[in-house]
Design a protein around this motif. Structure first.
Motif, PDB file in Angstrom:
ATOM      1  N   GLU A  60       0.708  -1.140  -0.022  1.00  0.00           N
ATOM      2  CA  GLU A  60      -0.087  -0.112  -0.021  1.00  0.00           C
ATOM      3  C   GLU A  60       0.741   1.307   0.089  1.00  0.00           C
ATOM      4  OE1 GLU A  60      -3.551   2.063   2.737  1.00  0.00           O
ATOM      5  OE2 GLU A  60      -2.741   0.182   3.269  1.00  0.00           O
ATOM      6  N   LYS A  61       2.025   1.245   0.738  1.00  0.00           N
ATOM      7  CA  LYS A  61       2.888   2.252   0.698  1.00  0.00           C
ATOM      8  C   LYS A  61       3.478   2.604  -0.759  1.00  0.00           C
ATOM      9  CE  LYS A  61       5.486   2.696   4.505  1.00  0.00           C
ATOM     10  NZ  LYS A  61       6.534   2.180   5.301  1.00  0.00           N
ATOM     11  N   LEU A  62       3.917   1.633  -1.194  1.00  0.00           N
ATOM     12  CA  LEU A  62       4.512   1.730  -2.821  1.00  0.00           C
ATOM     13  C   LEU A  62       3.426   2.292  -3.625  1.00  0.00           C
ATOM     14  CD1 LEU A  62       6.614   1.172  -4.870  1.00  0.00           C
ATOM     15  CD2 LEU A  62       5.546  -0.840  -5.161  1.00  0.00           C
ATOM     16  N   PHE A  63       2.001   1.914  -3.452  1.00  0.00           N
ATOM     17  CA  PHE A  63       1.208   2.402  -4.370  1.00  0.00           C
ATOM     18  C   PHE A  63       0.580   3.847  -3.968  1.00  0.00           C
ATOM     19  CE2 PHE A  63      -0.518  -2.401  -4.689  1.00  0.00           C
ATOM     20  CZ  PHE A  63       0.311  -2.418  -5.587  1.00  0.00           C
ATOM     21  N   VAL A  64       0.657   4.277  -2.741  1.00  0.00           N
ATOM     22  CA  VAL A  64       0.524   5.721  -2.371  1.00  0.00           C
ATOM     23  C   VAL A  64       1.635   6.596  -2.758  1.00  0.00           C
ATOM     24  CG1 VAL A  64       0.265   7.199  -0.444  1.00  0.00           C
ATOM     25  CG2 VAL A  64      -0.841   4.912  -0.589  1.00  0.00           C
ATOM     26  N   MET A  65       2.847   6.077  -2.527  1.00  0.00           N
ATOM     27  CA  MET A  65       4.008   6.881  -2.864  1.00  0.00           C
ATOM     28  C   MET A  65       4.164   7.352  -4.224  1.00  0.00           C
ATOM     29  SD  MET A  65       6.635   6.006   0.170  1.00  0.00           S
ATOM     30  CE  MET A  65       7.795   7.312  -0.416  1.00  0.00           C
ATOM     31  N   ALA A  66       4.140   6.191  -5.280  1.00  0.00           N
ATOM     32  CA  ALA A  66       4.438   6.422  -6.646  1.00  0.00           C
ATOM     33  C   ALA A  66       3.816   7.482  -7.475  1.00  0.00           C
ATOM     34  CB  ALA A  66       4.238   4.947  -7.228  1.00  0.00           C
ATOM     35  N   PRO A  67       2.368   7.591  -7.438  1.00  0.00           N
ATOM     36  CA  PRO A  67       1.919   8.612  -7.952  1.00  0.00           C
ATOM     37  C   PRO A  67       2.303   9.898  -7.454  1.00  0.00           C
ATOM     38  CG  PRO A  67       0.252   6.810  -7.431  1.00  0.00           C
ATOM     39  CD  PRO A  67       1.396   6.676  -6.570  1.00  0.00           C
ATOM     40  N   ILE A  68       2.371   9.991  -6.066  1.00  0.00           N
ATOM     41  CA  ILE A  68       3.030  11.432  -5.699  1.00  0.00           C
ATOM     42  C   ILE A  68       4.229  11.679  -6.115  1.00  0.00           C
ATOM     43  CG2 ILE A  68       3.305  12.888  -3.541  1.00  0.00           C
ATOM     44  CD1 ILE A  68       0.837  11.107  -2.167  1.00  0.00           C
ATOM     45  N   VAL A  69       5.275  10.790  -6.115  1.00  0.00           N
ATOM     46  CA  VAL A  69       6.447  11.006  -6.622  1.00  0.00           C
ATOM     47  C   VAL A  69       6.684  11.709  -7.917  1.00  0.00           C
ATOM     48  CG1 VAL A  69       8.692  10.122  -7.339  1.00  0.00           C
ATOM     49  CG2 VAL A  69       7.787   9.640  -5.071  1.00  0.00           C
ATOM     50  N   TRP A  70       5.833  10.801  -8.851  1.00  0.00           N
ATOM     51  CA  TRP A  70       5.575  11.188 -10.359  1.00  0.00           C
ATOM     52  C   TRP A  70       5.125  12.585 -10.323  1.00  0.00           C
ATOM     53  CZ3 TRP A  70       3.282   5.750 -11.362  1.00  0.00           C
ATOM     54  CH2 TRP A  70       4.196   4.921 -11.233  1.00  0.00           C
ATOM     55  N   ALA A  71       4.048  12.817  -9.509  1.00  0.00           N
ATOM     56  CA  ALA A  71       3.421  14.250  -9.546  1.00  0.00           C
ATOM     57  C   ALA A  71       4.417  15.284  -9.234  1.00  0.00           C
ATOM     58  CB  ALA A  71       2.159  14.300  -8.565  1.00  0.00           C
ATOM     59  N   VAL A 126      12.282   3.629  -1.506  1.00  0.00           N
ATOM     60  CA  VAL A 126      11.048   3.731  -2.617  1.00  0.00           C
ATOM     61  C   VAL A 126      10.732   4.788  -3.280  1.00  0.00           C
ATOM     62  CG1 VAL A 126       8.542   3.341  -2.550  1.00  0.00           C
ATOM     63  CG2 VAL A 126       9.840   2.018  -0.914  1.00  0.00           C
ATOM     64  N   ALA A 127      10.815   6.018  -2.797  1.00  0.00           N
ATOM     65  CA  ALA A 127      10.675   7.411  -3.222  1.00  0.00           C
ATOM     66  C   ALA A 127      11.661   7.312  -4.488  1.00  0.00           C
ATOM     67  CB  ALA A 127      10.753   8.470  -2.589  1.00  0.00           C
ATOM     68  N   VAL A 128      13.166   7.114  -4.277  1.00  0.00           N
ATOM     69  CA  VAL A 128      14.000   7.052  -5.380  1.00  0.00           C
ATOM     70  C   VAL A 128      13.623   6.095  -6.527  1.00  0.00           C
ATOM     71  CG1 VAL A 128      16.555   6.476  -5.838  1.00  0.00           C
ATOM     72  CG2 VAL A 128      15.784   7.994  -3.632  1.00  0.00           C
ATOM     73  N   GLY A 129      13.526   4.633  -6.129  1.00  0.00           N
ATOM     74  CA  GLY A 129      13.038   3.885  -6.960  1.00  0.00           C
ATOM     75  C   GLY A 129      12.039   4.278  -7.874  1.00  0.00           C
ATOM     76  N   MET A 130      10.756   5.011  -7.397  1.00  0.00           N
ATOM     77  CA  MET A 130       9.981   5.264  -8.341  1.00  0.00           C
ATOM     78  C   MET A 130      10.132   6.549  -9.118  1.00  0.00           C
ATOM     79  SD  MET A 130       7.616   3.278  -7.882  1.00  0.00           S
ATOM     80  CE  MET A 130       8.946   1.867  -7.992  1.00  0.00           C
ATOM     81  N   GLY A 131      10.971   7.499  -8.579  1.00  0.00           N
ATOM     82  CA  GLY A 131      11.488   8.760  -9.124  1.00  0.00           C
ATOM     83  C   GLY A 131      12.753   8.438 -10.235  1.00  0.00           C
ATOM     84  N   VAL A 132      13.667   7.713 -10.160  1.00  0.00           N
ATOM     85  CA  VAL A 132      14.742   7.476 -11.189  1.00  0.00           C
ATOM     86  C   VAL A 132      14.282   7.254 -12.494  1.00  0.00           C
ATOM     87  CG1 VAL A 132      16.713   6.036 -11.582  1.00  0.00           C
ATOM     88  CG2 VAL A 132      16.474   7.128  -9.348  1.00  0.00           C
TER      89      VAL A 132
END
Length: 306
Positions: A60-71, A126-132
């Motif tokens: 759930e943390k991954l699914f919440v963080m990924a869209p916000i990082v991309w935003a 997690v944020a870095v993994g989604m942001g890179v």
């Protein structure tokens, strides 16, 4: 008091950056570039993998963080485009500087989150993994405009990024609850411990310490977007969505990070004005010595009371 505590906590890292500046001439430029390459290819990927894989990750943390990082990265992209009219005339030079608006310094991020009451290296990994991948896709796409790189080459460069591979690998291990055997994990952890000190020394060695004197309308706009607008956006999202304090705090820190030194490498590879990019990297890093403690303090005050 919170600001002072945070600033004191970051002081050792800033001192290492200063030490790198003092040691600049003790090593050749090729030696510093070699250290950067070692960090990019091996040490930092090891750190990102360990940070994400060493503790269970809630899907759930991954699914919440990924869209916000991309935003967050997308807001940097859009706001940076608004500075086009006061930027360099040649689009390639602007593109080299434009990427500063959304790229992030992972080394300082992993240092900064250790000062948070909620959240830490796992959430930042997690944020870095989604942001890179998105940050690189934006940057390579902007710099390849006009046909310098085709779609296939752009996708390959993004997909083979060591930060991406290590972060996603660590996230998969964290999500699945897998653990590497101790004889394999131990050397990876040893490599990870070397990443941040070497990165901070290298930042200081390659930084233009007189860069703040060269602030103009364009560089001022870029720095304001990176160090003020993006963390303010992350803070607002955290409050509006009522995010878990651990996630919200790390997202604010992630958004408040100065830009990555890799921006200079990428700009040089495409033939953009690398001096402009180097100046912007130095400006955001130097200004972050003030702004990053402020944003960490704000995140602590806002989200620790919820």
């Amino acid at each position: 008091m919170v600001f002072f505590a945070v600033f004191t906590g970051l002081m050792p890292s800033f001192l290492l950056v200063g030490l790198g500046g003092l040691l600049r001439k003790r090593l050749s430029e090729n030696a510093w570039q070699g250290l950067d390459r070692l960090n990019f290819e091996i040490l930092f990927p090891a750190l990102l993998f360990v940070a994400a894989a060493s503790r269970p990750i809630d899907p759930e943390k991954l699914f919440v963080m990924a869209p916000i990082v991309w935003a967050i990265l997308s807001v940097g992209l859009v706001l940076g485009w608004l500075a086009r009219r006061v930027g360099p005339d040649r689009f390639l030079d602007f593109a080299g500087a434009w990427q500063v608006c959304w790229r992030f310094n992972t080394a300082l991020g992993l240092v900064a989150v250790e000062l948070l009451t909620h959240g830490g290296a796992g959430e930042m990994a997690v944020a870095v993994g989604m942001g890179v991948p998105v940050a690189n896709l934006f940057a390579v796409s902007a710099l390849s405009r006009g046909g310098a790189l085709g779609v296939g080459a752009t996708v390959a460069r993004v997909a083979l990024n060591p930060f991406l591979l290590a972060s996603l690998g660590g996230v998969v291990f964290g999500l699945m609850g897998w653990r590497l055997p101790a004889p394999i994990m131990a050397p990876i952890e040893m490599l990870a411990r070397a990443a941040i000190p070497i990165a901070l020394l290298s930042i200081g060695a390659t930084m233009n310490w007189g860069a703040l004197a060269r602030l103009d309308r364009f560089s001022g706009a870029i720095c304001t977007i990176k160090l003020v607008a993006l963390p303010l956006f992350a803070l607002t999202i955290g409050l509006l969505l009522g995010l878990d304090p651990a996630i919200a705090s790390v997202l604010v820190v992630f958004a408040a990070l100065p830009t990555a030194s890799a921006a200079h490498v990428l700009a040089s590879g495409f033939g953009a004005d690398r001096n402009l990019v180097a100046t912007l990297i130095a400006q955001t890093t130097l200004l972050a010595a003030l702004t990053l403690p402020i944003w960490i303090s704000v995140a602590e005050l806002v989200f620790s009371t919820r």
